[in-house]
Design an enzyme around this catalytic site. Structure first.
Site, PDB file in Angstrom:
ATOM      1  N   SER A 152       0.812  -1.032   0.017  1.00 35.82           N
ATOM      2  CA  SER A 152      -0.177  -0.002  -0.092  1.00 35.82           C
ATOM      3  C   SER A 152       0.826   1.343  -0.065  1.00 35.82           C
ATOM      4  O   SER A 152       0.235   2.447  -0.275  1.00 35.82           O
ATOM      5  CB  SER A 152      -0.886  -0.155   1.261  1.00 35.82           C
ATOM      6  OG  SER A 152      -1.908  -0.953   1.311  1.00 35.82           O
ATOM      7  N   ASP A 225     -16.681  -6.219  12.713  1.00 36.95           N
ATOM      8  CA  ASP A 225     -17.029  -6.842  11.413  1.00 36.95           C
ATOM      9  C   ASP A 225     -17.766  -5.817  10.650  1.00 36.95           C
ATOM     10  O   ASP A 225     -18.834  -5.302  10.743  1.00 36.95           O
ATOM     11  CB  ASP A 225     -18.044  -8.053  11.563  1.00 36.95           C
ATOM     12  CG  ASP A 225     -18.257  -8.795  10.243  1.00 36.95           C
ATOM     13  OD1 ASP A 225     -18.190  -8.176   9.185  1.00 36.95           O
ATOM     14  OD2 ASP A 225     -18.816  -9.916  10.353  1.00 36.95           O
ATOM     15  N   PHE A 226     -17.144  -5.387   9.524  1.00 39.27           N
ATOM     16  CA  PHE A 226     -17.863  -4.390   8.685  1.00 39.27           C
ATOM     17  C   PHE A 226     -19.132  -4.658   7.908  1.00 39.27           C
ATOM     18  O   PHE A 226     -19.775  -4.086   7.248  1.00 39.27           O
ATOM     19  CB  PHE A 226     -16.784  -3.719   7.624  1.00 39.27           C
ATOM     20  CG  PHE A 226     -15.872  -4.483   6.803  1.00 39.27           C
ATOM     21  CD1 PHE A 226     -16.542  -5.631   6.047  1.00 39.27           C
ATOM     22  CD2 PHE A 226     -14.547  -4.504   6.618  1.00 39.27           C
ATOM     23  CE1 PHE A 226     -15.790  -6.527   5.263  1.00 39.27           C
ATOM     24  CE2 PHE A 226     -13.606  -5.083   5.800  1.00 39.27           C
ATOM     25  CZ  PHE A 226     -14.348  -6.277   5.291  1.00 39.27           C
ATOM     26  N   LYS A 239      -9.674   0.890   1.732  1.00 35.64           N
ATOM     27  CA  LYS A 239      -8.435   0.677   0.527  1.00 35.64           C
ATOM     28  C   LYS A 239      -8.540  -0.881   0.675  1.00 35.64           C
ATOM     29  O   LYS A 239      -8.038  -1.475   1.499  1.00 35.64           O
ATOM     30  CB  LYS A 239      -7.322   1.344   1.478  1.00 35.64           C
ATOM     31  CG  LYS A 239      -6.009   0.921   0.802  1.00 35.64           C
ATOM     32  CD  LYS A 239      -4.740   1.498   1.260  1.00 35.64           C
ATOM     33  CE  LYS A 239      -4.618   0.798   2.466  1.00 35.64           C
ATOM     34  NZ  LYS A 239      -4.344  -0.359   2.542  1.00 35.64           N
ATOM     35  N   HIS A 243     -12.596  -5.059  -3.412  1.00 34.35           N
ATOM     36  CA  HIS A 243     -12.085  -5.942  -4.374  1.00 34.35           C
ATOM     37  C   HIS A 243     -12.107  -7.603  -3.826  1.00 34.35           C
ATOM     38  O   HIS A 243     -12.185  -8.607  -4.756  1.00 34.35           O
ATOM     39  CB  HIS A 243     -10.824  -5.696  -4.993  1.00 34.35           C
ATOM     40  CG  HIS A 243      -9.451  -5.839  -4.579  1.00 34.35           C
ATOM     41  ND1 HIS A 243      -8.308  -6.112  -5.111  1.00 34.35           N
ATOM     42  CD2 HIS A 243      -9.297  -6.146  -3.085  1.00 34.35           C
ATOM     43  CE1 HIS A 243      -7.375  -6.464  -3.916  1.00 34.35           C
ATOM     44  NE2 HIS A 243      -8.079  -6.343  -2.901  1.00 34.35           N
TER      45      HIS A 243
END
Length: 333
Positions: A152, A225-226, A239, A243
């Site tokens: 990153s 936990d998103f 970020k 994906h």
């Protein structure tokens, strides 16, 4: 001289040899051993406890790759090898170690099956999903987090320059692993505080990284936990997150971000943008995501569709380190 088709394909075929050689160079700490000057194979073997003959043969192979150079005093490091030094500004040491271990290789060995089925292969290769495997193996989880931080670095360096934080007080790094992005934002903007949300195995690394940079008072790392909820903030960073997930899952993440973003705030997505003419890493990353997660890299139109489904709209898109882009989204009117 132009490479023949035979030579080109042979180069593809021996790709695994090259990747594992780079991993071995990391394991033997070659960049560190040669940072101060040339050393003999025997000296490196003694320092590492490796077989002297095999070490000499390996250094000869590294010379053929341009990782080291032969000198009258033994082997010297090159600029290429320096990228693998643990203290290099954009070190690829952790990425080289992580991406050449069994957790990834067992899955990538099933790429033909992934293409035939259109499905992830981690359950068949590892007995569980990729992220469940990392949670069950904390050492691998920590290495993966460090690898993602190193990968990153050049993207983050450019992204922090283009993200508008005017009026913001809190940035949330959603799925932020060791908090590399959040920490870069804090360094750039002294008035900000940050929250890093990730699974429990990643939280100690984020806290340690904040303490190392003296930013522990401005960064809070929380386990969560998103898919369930995201901490409230003015700027939410995603970020290399979307994906990892199929469309319906990506929309769930975005909906939770929409619910968490404060009025006037924004959701900042940093991802590869791909198209049918994509070259280099992007289309290969797309296949890697298919095999490991059953997911994909996306076009800008595909991101717009996800945003619309989540009640968001794109406000801006900015190119950063190729092939990555920063996509800013706001709550749709």
């Amino acid at each position: 001289m132009t490479e023949s088709p035979y030579e080109t394909v042979m180069g593809f075929i021996i790709g695994p040899w090259l990747a594992q050689s780079v991993r071995a160079a990391v394991d033997l700490n070659l960049a560190e051993h040669l940072a101060e000057g040339p050393r003999t194979a025997a000296e490196i073997a003694e320092a590492e406890g490796s077989d002297p003959g095999a070490t000499a043969r390996f250094l000869r192979a590294c010379a053929s790759l341009g990782l080291v150079a032969t000198t009258g005093k033994g082997f010297a490091g090159t600029e290429t090898l320096a990228v693998l030094h643990r203290d290099a500004p954009m070190s690829l040491r952790d990425l080289a170690a992580s991406q050449s271990t069994a957790v990834t290789w067992l899955t990538w060995a099933r790429i033909p099956e992934a293409i035939r089925s259109g499905e992830a292969q981690t359950d068949k290769a590892l007995g569980m999903s990729f992220f469940d495997y990392l949670a069950a193996h904390p050492d691998q989880g920590a290495l993966f987090g460090a690898a993602m931080a190193s990968m990153s670095a050049p993207v983050i360096r450019e992204a922090v320059e283009v993200i508008d934080v005017s009026g913001a007080t809190t940035v949330v790094d959603v799925g932020g692993a060791h908090g590399t992005f959040a920490l870069a934002m804090l360094a750039k903007h002294p008035g900000l505080d940050a929250i890093v949300l990730d699974l429990p195995h990643a939280v100690p690394g984020a806290r340690a990284a904040a303490a190392e940079r003296g930013l522990q008072d401005r960064l809070t790392a929380v386990a969560g936990d998103f898919f369930e909820a995201v901490p409230e903030g003015d700027v939410l960073l995603l970020k290399f997150i979307l994906h990892d997930w199929a469309d319906d899952d990506a929309v769930r993440i975005l909906v939770n971000c929409r619910d968490a973003v404060r009025p006037g705030g924004r959701i900042v997505i940093t991802e590869i943008l791909i198209d049918d003419q994509a070259t280099g890493m992007a289309p290969l990353m797309d296949i890697a995501m298919l095999a490991t997660a059953g997911s994909r890299e996306r076009t800008l139109a595909e991101f717009d569709d996800l945003l619309t489904r989540a009640g968001l709209r794109r406000a801006a898109v900015t190119a950063v380190q190729p092939p990555y882009f920063v996509i800013e989204a706001v709550v749709a009117a």
